[in-house]
Design an enzyme around this catalytic site. Structure first.
Site, PDB file in Angstrom:
ATOM      1  N   HIS A   1       0.649  -1.339   0.080  1.00 21.82           N
ATOM      2  CA  HIS A   1       0.050   0.033  -0.073  1.00 21.82           C
ATOM      3  C   HIS A   1       0.907   1.428  -0.104  1.00 21.82           C
ATOM      4  O   HIS A   1       0.537   2.293  -0.438  1.00 21.82           O
ATOM      5  CB  HIS A   1      -1.028   0.067   1.167  1.00 21.82           C
ATOM      6  CG  HIS A   1      -2.200  -0.791   1.105  1.00 21.82           C
ATOM      7  ND1 HIS A   1      -2.460  -2.244   1.283  1.00 21.82           N
ATOM      8  CD2 HIS A   1      -3.275  -0.412   0.667  1.00 21.82           C
ATOM      9  CE1 HIS A   1      -3.439  -2.490   0.742  1.00 21.82           C
ATOM     10  NE2 HIS A   1      -4.228  -1.458   0.702  1.00 21.82           N
ATOM     11  N   GLY A   2       1.973   1.302   0.497  1.00 18.43           N
ATOM     12  CA  GLY A   2       2.954   2.516   0.595  1.00 18.43           C
ATOM     13  C   GLY A   2       4.327   2.362   1.210  1.00 18.43           C
ATOM     14  O   GLY A   2       4.460   1.047   1.710  1.00 18.43           O
TER      15      GLY A   2
END
Length: 404
Positions: free
Chosen positions: A257-258
């Site tokens: 996700h990041g």
């Protein structure tokens, strides 16, 4: 000879997966790693910021699923490069998902058919998704920014009840935003003769964190299950190995996700809760229990607070403010009423209604009515006009998941 051939094929698979992941790593994680090293050792900033290609996480995982499925014999290798390129770059879903496996669209790619009835359903699905994004998600995003600030000064001005309301709004925003894109992708796919699987199944009615991940971003959960969790051994090698596999999968989910440490913490938070539920056999015990739903929502809201924060210190300050500072009931009620308005209540009520399986229930009641087809057309037209008005107001914000 056969053993050598098998080893060669396996090595080719490993090399292919490694190269695809290397490209993803260079674009997505180089800046994060160098930034941490520079801050740790005081190095000068010598590497420029790398621009992240939009949607790279999605089509990277699609290509990995393709080569692994070919290796396993689940699908035949596509000999026409342009068809494989079409699969990897389908504009409906390549920016923000869902993650579509080649085997699910192979028939559509080979012999695509467009039917009027599916086009009609696709237009309706697309319109609903656009309304969820342009009308509701963008509106609750404004409320989340107001009541869940990311600065120390801002946190000091918001009462604890307001912070929880902001957490609720952010939870609604991220679901409406992402599920809206999935709705639009599925709708556009139907218009063009492609059939994508559902990506959400009302995750906020989950009774446990395990149940939440069966309902949230289904394509990503299924991808990690089939291409990481099961190859690691799944739950076949004892409880300790199962927990270790789950933690690794959720760590990978956070990193997907990041690139910040907050995403790592968010993934580990869900991983630890999932491990606890497995050890205590909670998913079965909590199923259909009201306190299971409360627990799951509490865990999800706290997790999304960490997910939203820019760094670990900010996440700690936010959680500290949310979990402390509660006042007596009268004071809390007054503080909550101070941040509420009729518009806020209406927006939150509509957003919450879309998080519940109310529409499938209502649809079963009204679909047999002869007048429903005409009413559906009028309703879709009204929603589309509302979307145009919302977009014309200049309040449109990019999809959150487009950055992943």
């Amino acid at each position: 000879s056969l053993v050598g051939s098998e080893m060669c094929i396996r090595d080719s698979l490993s090399l292919c997966v490694a190269l695809v992941l290397l490209v993803l790593g260079i674009f997505k994680y180089t800046g994060f790693l160098m930034g941490n090293l520079q801050s740790l050792f005081g190095w000068p900033e010598v590497i420029p910021q790398i621009v992240l290609p939009i949607g790279i996480s999605f089509y990277t995982f699609q290509l990995i699923s393709y080569v692994v499925d070919v290796y396993r014999g689940g699908v035949r290798a596509q000999k026409k490069y342009w068809i494989l390129l079409l699969y990897a770059s389908l504009f409906h879903q390549c920016i923000a998902g869902p993650i579509v496996r080649y085997r699910d669209v192979a028939q559509d790619l080979a012999k695509r058919q467009v039917h009027a009835e599916e086009v009609s359903r696709g237009v309706s699905r697309f319109t609903v998704g656009l309304a969820k994004k342009a009308v509701l998600a963008n509106s609750v995003a404004v409320l989340a920014d107001r009541w869940l600030p990311m600065t120390t000064e801002g946190l000091a001005k918001i009462p604890t009840a307001g912070l929880w309301l902001g957490g609720l709004c952010y939870m609604l925003q991220i679901y409406l935003d992402f599920s809206a894109y999935s709705d639009m992708a599925i709708g556009m796919g139907l218009m063009c003769g492609f059939h994508y699987k559902e990506n959400f199944n009302y995750p906020y009615i989950a009774s446990s964190v395990t149940d939440f991940w069966r309902r949230w971003h289904i394509s990503l959960s299924a991808w990690f299950r089939d291409y990481l969790y099961i190859p690691l051994g799944g739950n076949r090698r004892g409880i300790l190995r199962t927990m270790a596999n789950k933690l690794l999968v959720f760590l990978a989910t956070g990193l997907w996700h990041g690139t910040g440490w907050t995403f790592v913490l968010w993934g580990l938070w869900h991983g630890l809760l999932s491990c606890m539920e497995t050890a205590l056999q909670l998913p079965g015990k909590l199923k259909s229990r009201w306190y299971g739903h409360v627990y799951a929502l509490f865990a999800v809201i706290l997790g999304f607070a960490v997910f939203r924060a820019a760094d670990v210190s900010q996440a700690g300050a936010l959680l500290g403010a949310m979990l402390t500072g509660f006042s007596p009931d009268v004071v809390c009620r007054a503080a909550l009423l101070a941040v509420l308005s009729r518009r806020t209540v209406l927006l939150c009520a509509l957003s919450l209604a879309l998080c519940l399986p109310l529409w499938p229930w209502l649809q079963k009641k009204i679909e047999p009515l002869r007048i429903w087809n005409a009413l559906r057309g009028c309703l879709m037209l009204l929603l589309f006009v509302l979307c145009l008005l919302a977009l014309a107001s200049g309040s449109f914000q990019p999809f959150i998941y487009a950055s992943f």
